[in-house]
Design a protein around this motif. Structure first.
Motif, PDB file in Angstrom:
ATOM      1  N   LEU A   1      -1.472  -8.563   5.790  1.00 28.14           N
ATOM      2  CA  LEU A   1      -1.731  -8.718   4.358  1.00 28.14           C
ATOM      3  C   LEU A   1      -1.521  -7.424   3.578  1.00 28.14           C
ATOM      4  N   THR A   2      -1.024  -6.378   4.220  1.00 17.97           N
ATOM      5  CA  THR A   2      -0.784  -5.113   3.530  1.00 17.97           C
ATOM      6  C   THR A   2       0.474  -5.209   2.665  1.00 17.97           C
ATOM      7  N   THR A   3       0.640  -4.233   1.780  1.00 22.11           N
ATOM      8  CA  THR A   3       1.846  -4.181   0.953  1.00 22.11           C
ATOM      9  C   THR A   3       3.095  -4.127   1.814  1.00 22.11           C
ATOM     10  N   SER A   4       3.014  -3.437   2.950  1.00 19.92           N
ATOM     11  CA  SER A   4       4.173  -3.319   3.840  1.00 19.92           C
ATOM     12  C   SER A   4       4.683  -4.667   4.319  1.00 19.92           C
ATOM     13  N   ALA A   5       3.778  -5.642   4.439  1.00 21.19           N
ATOM     14  CA  ALA A   5       4.173  -6.962   4.940  1.00 21.19           C
ATOM     15  C   ALA A   5       5.105  -7.684   3.982  1.00 21.19           C
ATOM     16  N   ILE A   6       5.110  -7.269   2.717  1.00 20.26           N
ATOM     17  CA  ILE A   6       5.907  -7.937   1.696  1.00 20.26           C
ATOM     18  C   ILE A   6       7.313  -7.344   1.614  1.00 20.26           C
ATOM     19  N   ALA A   7       7.501  -6.164   2.164  1.00 18.60           N
ATOM     20  CA  ALA A   7       8.757  -5.429   1.998  1.00 18.60           C
ATOM     21  C   ALA A   7       9.962  -6.181   2.541  1.00 18.60           C
ATOM     22  N   GLY A   8      11.124  -5.835   1.992  1.00 25.14           N
ATOM     23  CA  GLY A   8      12.408  -6.475   2.271  1.00 25.14           C
ATOM     24  C   GLY A   8      12.887  -6.594   3.692  1.00 25.14           C
ATOM     25  N   ALA A   9      13.109  -5.638   4.464  1.00 25.92           N
ATOM     26  CA  ALA A   9      12.850  -4.222   4.398  1.00 25.92           C
ATOM     27  C   ALA A   9      14.067  -3.533   5.011  1.00 25.92           C
ATOM     28  N   LEU A  10      14.889  -2.959   4.163  1.00 26.62           N
ATOM     29  CA  LEU A  10      16.116  -2.292   4.576  1.00 26.62           C
ATOM     30  C   LEU A  10      15.891  -0.791   4.628  1.00 26.62           C
ATOM     31  N   TRP A  11      16.425  -0.151   5.663  1.00 19.95           N
ATOM     32  CA  TRP A  11      16.369   1.310   5.740  1.00 19.95           C
ATOM     33  C   TRP A  11      17.289   1.894   4.679  1.00 19.95           C
TER      34      TRP A  11
ATOM     35  N   ALA B   1      16.106  -1.523  17.778  1.00 16.48           N
ATOM     36  CA  ALA B   1      17.000  -2.660  17.529  1.00 16.48           C
ATOM     37  C   ALA B   1      17.566  -3.251  18.816  1.00 16.48           C
ATOM     38  N   ALA B   2      17.396  -2.554  19.938  1.00 22.24           N
ATOM     39  CA  ALA B   2      17.815  -3.120  21.226  1.00 22.24           C
ATOM     40  C   ALA B   2      16.908  -4.269  21.643  1.00 22.24           C
ATOM     41  N   ARG B   3      15.728  -4.373  21.007  1.00 22.57           N
ATOM     42  CA  ARG B   3      14.759  -5.438  21.316  1.00 22.57           C
ATOM     43  C   ARG B   3      14.333  -6.123  20.021  1.00 22.57           C
ATOM     44  N   PRO B   4      15.264  -6.770  19.306  1.00 26.54           N
ATOM     45  CA  PRO B   4      14.957  -7.282  17.958  1.00 26.54           C
ATOM     46  C   PRO B   4      13.870  -8.334  17.921  1.00 26.54           C
ATOM     47  N   GLU B   5      13.829  -9.238  18.914  1.00 30.92           N
ATOM     48  CA  GLU B   5      12.815 -10.293  18.873  1.00 30.92           C
ATOM     49  C   GLU B   5      11.420  -9.715  19.049  1.00 30.92           C
ATOM     50  N   GLU B   6      11.327  -8.624  19.783  1.00 36.81           N
ATOM     51  CA  GLU B   6      10.027  -7.989  20.033  1.00 36.81           C
ATOM     52  C   GLU B   6       9.617  -7.082  18.875  1.00 36.81           C
ATOM     53  N   THR B   7      10.546  -6.246  18.401  1.00 38.82           N
ATOM     54  CA  THR B   7      10.210  -5.207  17.429  1.00 38.82           C
ATOM     55  C   THR B   7      10.460  -5.622  15.980  1.00 38.82           C
ATOM     56  N   GLY B   8      11.267  -6.656  15.767  1.00 44.77           N
ATOM     57  CA  GLY B   8      11.612  -7.074  14.415  1.00 44.77           C
ATOM     58  C   GLY B   8      12.718  -6.253  13.784  1.00 44.77           C
TER      59      GLY B   8
ATOM     60  N   LEU C   1      22.928  -0.850   8.979  1.00 45.06           N
ATOM     61  CA  LEU C   1      21.627  -0.199   8.871  1.00 45.06           C
ATOM     62  C   LEU C   1      20.514  -1.057   9.463  1.00 45.06           C
ATOM     63  N   PRO C   2      19.377  -0.440   9.772  1.00 43.71           N
ATOM     64  CA  PRO C   2      18.230  -1.231  10.223  1.00 43.71           C
ATOM     65  C   PRO C   2      17.723  -2.152   9.106  1.00 43.71           C
ATOM     66  N   LEU C   3      17.588  -3.411   9.432  1.00 38.12           N
ATOM     67  CA  LEU C   3      16.953  -4.395   8.569  1.00 38.12           C
ATOM     68  C   LEU C   3      15.757  -4.920   9.351  1.00 38.12           C
ATOM     69  N   ILE C   4      14.583  -4.767   8.798  1.00 33.46           N
ATOM     70  CA  ILE C   4      13.360  -4.935   9.571  1.00 33.46           C
ATOM     71  C   ILE C   4      12.582  -6.155   9.097  1.00 33.46           C
ATOM     72  N   ASP C   5      12.283  -7.042  10.032  1.00 29.94           N
ATOM     73  CA  ASP C   5      11.455  -8.212   9.757  1.00 29.94           C
ATOM     74  C   ASP C   5      10.000  -7.779   9.885  1.00 29.94           C
TER      75      ASP C   5
ATOM     76  N   TYR D   1      19.380  -7.971  -4.878  1.00 26.81           N
ATOM     77  CA  TYR D   1      19.602  -7.770  -3.441  1.00 26.81           C
ATOM     78  C   TYR D   1      19.291  -9.050  -2.682  1.00 26.81           C
ATOM     79  N   PHE D   2      19.932  -9.182  -1.528  1.00 26.04           N
ATOM     80  CA  PHE D   2      19.544 -10.232  -0.588  1.00 26.04           C
ATOM     81  C   PHE D   2      19.624  -9.682   0.823  1.00 26.04           C
ATOM     82  N   PHE D   3      18.580 -10.016   1.595  1.00 27.93           N
ATOM     83  CA  PHE D   3      18.431  -9.532   2.961  1.00 27.93           C
ATOM     84  C   PHE D   3      18.240 -10.724   3.899  1.00 27.93           C
ATOM     85  N   PRO D   4      19.170 -10.954   4.831  1.00 25.95           N
ATOM     86  CA  PRO D   4      18.999 -12.060   5.776  1.00 25.95           C
ATOM     87  C   PRO D   4      18.021 -11.697   6.888  1.00 25.95           C
ATOM     88  N   GLN D   5      16.896 -12.349   6.893  1.00 25.72           N
ATOM     89  CA  GLN D   5      15.924 -12.210   7.960  1.00 25.72           C
ATOM     90  C   GLN D   5      15.966 -13.479   8.824  1.00 25.72           C
TER      91      GLN D   5
END
Length: 319
Positions: A42-52, A78-85, A128-132, A215-219
């Motif tokens: 529920l933090t502000t970070s949870a709402i982020a897009g989030a592109l590096w 990013a070698a473990r995307p399902e785990e790290t997002g 670039l890193p795109l973070i879920d 902007y649009f970010f595919p998550q």
């Protein structure tokens, strides 16, 4: 690697800055607790897009190095995307030129001028890193817990009363009242989450001083559309007219977005400041208070670099 800290460390704030700082401290051997006002989800970070990408953050001379350190970590995660997002995704920073950027840009692998077929408006192509964040924040918390840390939901009204030999302030916008620091200001960001109609690349078209952006970010399983950057706006209630305008701007670039089913509306308040505050204080009773806040629209971008510097400040002068 030891921090040299005698006693416990309490990190106040459970967003991406607080959790990343807690992980780095724990990796260096400190005994760390995180106090967070709300669950990390529920933090502000949870709402982020989030592109590096360094966006709405100063000072530029320091931001580049913090961002590059973080980029290196995200490339590994990013070698473990399902785990790290974390995923490495191609896209275009629209209406941006290399000569507008600081020296850090020359060290971003593959960053180049975009071709017309990639984006007619011109810009920079990058992978670039795109973070879920729905996956990354729980991963950070899990990593921290694995290292022996603890997370407690607790509100703080006075940093000087937090019972630890070292306190790290990662409270973002709350530092306005908690420090208090009147230079901290909100920059309101609204976005729309829609079903992804098949878009696999990201795009941004945003001026650093404009109050709207596109902007649009595919998550995974969704597409995040944005956005706004409204200074000194405190409302966290989504505005329907703003949402319609966001969808229209994005659909003007990718028409298939116009028919995408809306899944959610979100608003976050970026914690801006004239410059990031990374500073060590010694309190009257001899305890240490380290500040790590004011990251604006780039908390994710600089999280690991700032966390490492905060950890150095925690250990500075220790026996």
């Amino acid at each position: 690697m030891e921090t040299g800290v005698n006693g416990d460390v309490i990190v106040v704030g459970g967003g991406v800055i607080g959790l990343t700082t807690a992980v780095v401290l724990a990796e260096r051997g400190a005994r760390v607790r995180v106090w967070t006002r709300e669950p990390v989800e529920l933090t502000t970070s949870a709402i982020a897009g989030a592109l590096w990408w360094p966006y709405r953050i100063e000072p530029e001379a320091l931001v580049g190095e913090w961002a590059l350190q973080s980029l290196a970590v995200y490339e590994e995660l990013a070698a473990r995307p399902e785990e790290t997002g974390v995923r490495m995704v191609e896209g275009v920073q629209g209406e941006t030129r290399l000569d507008e950027l600081g020296p850090w840009a020359a060290r971003v692998p593959g960053l180049r001028e975009a071709r017309v077929e990639e984006y007619a408006g011109g810009g920079l192509w990058a992978r670039l890193p795109l973070i879920d964040m729905a996956a990354h924040l729980p991963w950070l918390r899990g990593r921290f817990l694995e290292l022996g840390g603890t997370v407690e939901e607790r509100s703080v009204t006075d940093l000087a009363e937090v019972p630890a030999s070292v306190v790290v302030n990662c409270t973002g916008l709350a530092s306005l009242d908690l420090v208090p620091d009147p230079s901290v200001r909100p920059v309101r960001g609204q976005l729309v989450v829609v079903e992804n109609p098949g878009i696999t690349t990201w795009l941004t078209s945003a001026g650093h001083s404009a109050d709207t952006s596109t902007y649009f970010f595919p998550q995974p399983d969704r597409l995040i559309l944005g956005g706004t950057a409204e200074e000194d706006a405190w409302s966290t209630t989504p505005d329907p007219a703003t949402a319609e305008a966001i969808i229209a701007r994005c659909a003007a670039i990718r028409p298939e977005i116009a028919g995408a089913r809306v899944l959610a509306h979100r608003v976050g308040l970026r914690p801006t400041r004239p410059s990031v505050r990374l500073e060590r204080q010694v309190l009257r009773d001899g305890r240490v208070l380290v500040h790590n806040y004011g990251h604006g629209g780039a908390g994710i971008t600089v999280a690991w670099g700032c966390a490492r510097e905060a950890a150095e400040l925690v250990g500075a002068g220790a026996a």
